[in-house]
Design an enzyme around this catalytic site. Structure first.
Site, PDB file in Angstrom:
ATOM      1  N   SER A  18      -9.494  34.557   6.268  1.00 39.82           N
ATOM      2  CA  SER A  18      -9.113  33.201   5.860  1.00 39.82           C
ATOM      3  C   SER A  18      -8.592  33.229   4.434  1.00 39.82           C
ATOM      4  O   SER A  18      -9.321  33.592   3.497  1.00 39.82           O
ATOM      5  CB  SER A  18     -10.319  32.263   5.939  1.00 39.82           C
ATOM      6  OG  SER A  18     -10.037  31.083   5.226  1.00 39.82           O
ATOM      7  N   HIS A  43      -6.003  33.399   9.166  1.00 40.79           N
ATOM      8  CA  HIS A  43      -6.583  32.055   9.335  1.00 40.79           C
ATOM      9  C   HIS A  43      -6.191  31.190   8.140  1.00 40.79           C
ATOM     10  O   HIS A  43      -6.402  31.571   6.984  1.00 40.79           O
ATOM     11  CB  HIS A  43      -8.101  32.194   9.431  1.00 40.79           C
ATOM     12  CG  HIS A  43      -8.832  30.941   9.788  1.00 40.79           C
ATOM     13  ND1 HIS A  43      -8.965  30.487  11.083  1.00 40.79           N
ATOM     14  CD2 HIS A  43      -9.489  30.044   9.014  1.00 40.79           C
ATOM     15  CE1 HIS A  43      -9.679  29.382  11.091  1.00 40.79           C
ATOM     16  NE2 HIS A  43     -10.012  29.077   9.844  1.00 40.79           N
ATOM     17  N   ASP A  45      -6.689  27.482   6.514  1.00 43.81           N
ATOM     18  CA  ASP A  45      -7.534  26.283   6.544  1.00 43.81           C
ATOM     19  C   ASP A  45      -6.804  25.113   5.899  1.00 43.81           C
ATOM     20  O   ASP A  45      -6.446  25.172   4.722  1.00 43.81           O
ATOM     21  CB  ASP A  45      -8.830  26.543   5.762  1.00 43.81           C
ATOM     22  CG  ASP A  45      -9.768  27.448   6.533  1.00 43.81           C
ATOM     23  OD1 ASP A  45     -10.087  27.111   7.688  1.00 43.81           O
ATOM     24  OD2 ASP A  45     -10.168  28.492   5.988  1.00 43.81           O
ATOM     25  N   MET A  47      -7.104  21.206   4.814  1.00 42.93           N
ATOM     26  CA  MET A  47      -8.111  20.167   4.539  1.00 42.93           C
ATOM     27  C   MET A  47      -7.429  18.963   3.905  1.00 42.93           C
ATOM     28  O   MET A  47      -6.609  19.124   2.990  1.00 42.93           O
ATOM     29  CB  MET A  47      -9.156  20.717   3.577  1.00 42.93           C
ATOM     30  CG  MET A  47      -9.824  21.983   4.081  1.00 42.93           C
ATOM     31  SD  MET A  47     -11.035  22.536   2.893  1.00 42.93           S
ATOM     32  CE  MET A  47     -11.590  24.053   3.679  1.00 42.93           C
ATOM     33  N   HIS A  76      -6.138  26.049  11.132  1.00 44.25           N
ATOM     34  CA  HIS A  76      -7.343  25.250  11.400  1.00 44.25           C
ATOM     35  C   HIS A  76      -7.200  23.912  10.683  1.00 44.25           C
ATOM     36  O   HIS A  76      -7.304  23.848   9.459  1.00 44.25           O
ATOM     37  CB  HIS A  76      -8.551  26.071  10.893  1.00 44.25           C
ATOM     38  CG  HIS A  76      -9.868  25.389  11.010  1.00 44.25           C
ATOM     39  ND1 HIS A  76     -11.007  25.881  10.391  1.00 44.25           N
ATOM     40  CD2 HIS A  76     -10.258  24.274  11.668  1.00 44.25           C
ATOM     41  CE1 HIS A  76     -12.023  25.098  10.673  1.00 44.25           C
ATOM     42  NE2 HIS A  76     -11.606  24.109  11.424  1.00 44.25           N
ATOM     43  N   MET A  78      -8.536  20.753   9.481  1.00 52.27           N
ATOM     44  CA  MET A  78      -9.725  19.942   9.175  1.00 52.27           C
ATOM     45  C   MET A  78      -9.216  18.634   8.589  1.00 52.27           C
ATOM     46  O   MET A  78      -9.289  18.385   7.385  1.00 52.27           O
ATOM     47  CB  MET A  78     -10.624  20.697   8.186  1.00 52.27           C
ATOM     48  CG  MET A  78     -11.391  21.824   8.875  1.00 52.27           C
ATOM     49  SD  MET A  78     -12.102  22.967   7.694  1.00 52.27           S
ATOM     50  CE  MET A  78     -10.682  24.006   7.399  1.00 52.27           C
ATOM     51  N   MET A 147     -17.766  26.215  14.443  1.00 52.30           N
ATOM     52  CA  MET A 147     -18.054  26.282  13.003  1.00 52.30           C
ATOM     53  C   MET A 147     -19.511  26.702  12.819  1.00 52.30           C
ATOM     54  O   MET A 147     -20.416  26.077  13.361  1.00 52.30           O
ATOM     55  CB  MET A 147     -17.842  24.913  12.340  1.00 52.30           C
ATOM     56  CG  MET A 147     -16.401  24.440  12.222  1.00 52.30           C
ATOM     57  SD  MET A 147     -15.282  25.556  11.363  1.00 52.30           S
ATOM     58  CE  MET A 147     -16.095  25.805   9.789  1.00 52.30           C
ATOM     59  N   ASP A 185     -16.396  30.664  12.787  1.00 50.35           N
ATOM     60  CA  ASP A 185     -15.855  30.471  11.430  1.00 50.35           C
ATOM     61  C   ASP A 185     -16.961  29.973  10.504  1.00 50.35           C
ATOM     62  O   ASP A 185     -17.504  28.885  10.716  1.00 50.35           O
ATOM     63  CB  ASP A 185     -14.723  29.430  11.534  1.00 50.35           C
ATOM     64  CG  ASP A 185     -14.008  29.179  10.218  1.00 50.35           C
ATOM     65  OD1 ASP A 185     -14.282  29.869   9.231  1.00 50.35           O
ATOM     66  OD2 ASP A 185     -13.148  28.265  10.208  1.00 50.35           O
TER      67      ASP A 185
HETATM   68  C1  DX5 Z   1     -14.568  26.443   6.000  1.00 48.74           C
HETATM   69  C2  DX5 Z   1     -13.350  27.090   6.579  1.00 48.74           C
HETATM   70  C3  DX5 Z   1     -13.488  28.547   6.736  1.00 48.74           C
HETATM   71  C4  DX5 Z   1     -13.702  29.303   5.453  1.00 48.74           C
HETATM   72  C5  DX5 Z   1     -14.634  30.430   5.778  1.00 48.74           C
HETATM   73  O1  DX5 Z   1     -14.528  25.078   6.180  1.00 48.74           O
HETATM   74  O2  DX5 Z   1     -13.015  26.561   7.857  1.00 48.74           O
HETATM   75  O3  DX5 Z   1     -12.400  29.124   7.465  1.00 48.74           O
HETATM   76  O4  DX5 Z   1     -12.523  29.836   4.889  1.00 48.74           O
HETATM   77  O5  DX5 Z   1     -15.036  31.017   4.598  1.00 48.74           O
HETATM   78  P1  DX5 Z   1     -16.243  32.041   4.561  1.00 48.74           P
HETATM   79  O6  DX5 Z   1     -15.883  33.178   5.441  1.00 48.74           O
HETATM   80  O7  DX5 Z   1     -16.318  32.401   3.105  1.00 48.74           O
HETATM   81  O8  DX5 Z   1     -17.472  31.292   5.044  1.00 48.74           O
HETATM   82 ZN    ZN Z   2     -11.438  27.689   9.083  1.00 49.87          ZN
END
Ligand code: DX5
Ligand code: ZN
Length: 230
Positions: A18, A43, A45, A47, A76, A78, A147, A185
């Site tokens: 990620s 990956h 993310d 947000m 992903h 969010m 998650m 994840d």
């Molecule tokens: C958190 C993200 C993850 C994050 C994971 O909300 O969806 O993808 O990057 O990070 P680690 O591997 O550090 O928990």
């Molecule tokens: Zn993620």
């Protein structure tokens, strides 16, 4: 719109670093490093500051990665209103778009729209969400993302109750008879990767355990070795 590079689930463990935890000053180098180290997907993310209390990347980051890396882009979302963002991320080059079942928009509409955009579909559940909600969706899914932390930030610890959640999702996938990836994840590292894989995961996201490691190449290898193919 885009031709998806995501392979079908085939019993091999996929590792998806990620970039949330990457050094953004050196993003290109960081991506090349994990690609050469044998990462399977990248990956990304996204947000929106509403669905989770944090902000991250927009479609321009995905379009900057597209064509520069051969890794499939596992995006992903969010976000509270995925219907607003599916098309921009599909156009930017996402190979897989995952929406949250807890988002405001109707999940079936979001999954159908992702398919219409020619992108692979994923749905994610937060810790505490009942996996039974996935049962009516399996025909529309290429991937389920479990998650194992509360979404929003990298670097959190793997929640132990995630193992039960992963097992329940694995049995729903088995009952569907379809080839659906089960990606986990949050808090994945060489110690927690085997727990997730034993519970039924076949794809693992890892952010801080790879990008914040002194040696990201070694860290990725350790996660893969800790989670041998099923
Ligand atoms: C958190 C993200 C993850 C994050 C994971 O909300 O969806 O993808 O990057 O990070 P680690 O591997 O550090 O928990
Ligand atoms: Zn993620």
């Amino acid at each position: 719109m885009t031709s998806s590079k995501m392979p079908c689930a085939n019993g091999k463990i996929s590792v998806a670093p990620s970039i949330l935890s990457a050094d953004l000053w050196r993003l290109g180098e960081e991506v090349q490093t994990v690609q050469q180290a044998g990462a399977d997907w990248l990956h990304v993310d996204i947000m929106d500051g509403h669905f989770v209390p944090n902000l991250s990347f927009g479609p321009s980051v995905v379009s900057s990665l597209k064509g520069k890396t051969d890794l499939p882009l596992d995006v992903h979302l969010m976000v509270e209103e995925p219907m607003l963002f599916i098309e921009p991320f599909a156009r930017a080059g996402a190979d897989l778009l995952t929406v949250h079942i807890e988002a405001k928009d109707e999940v079936v509409n979001a999954l159908r729209f992702i398919k219409k955009c020619g992108v692979k579909t994923g749905v994610s559940i937060k810790p505490g969400t009942d996996p039974a909600l996935l049962e009516p969706l399996t025909d529309l899914l290429d991937l389920v993302l479990v998650m194992s932390v509360n979404p929003g930030f990298g670097g959190q610890a793997f929640l132990p109750e995630s193992e039960e959640q992963i097992k329940r999702v694995r049995s729903i996938i088995a009952r569907s008879g379809r080839n659906i990836w089960l990606e986990v994840d949050g808090g994945i590292n060489p110690q927690t990767a085997p727990l997730a894989v034993k519970a039924g995961a076949d794809a693992l996201v890892a952010g801080s355990a790879i990008f914040r490691a002194a040696d990201p190449v070694l860290a990725l290898k350790q996660i893969r070795q800790a989670a041998p193919d099923i």
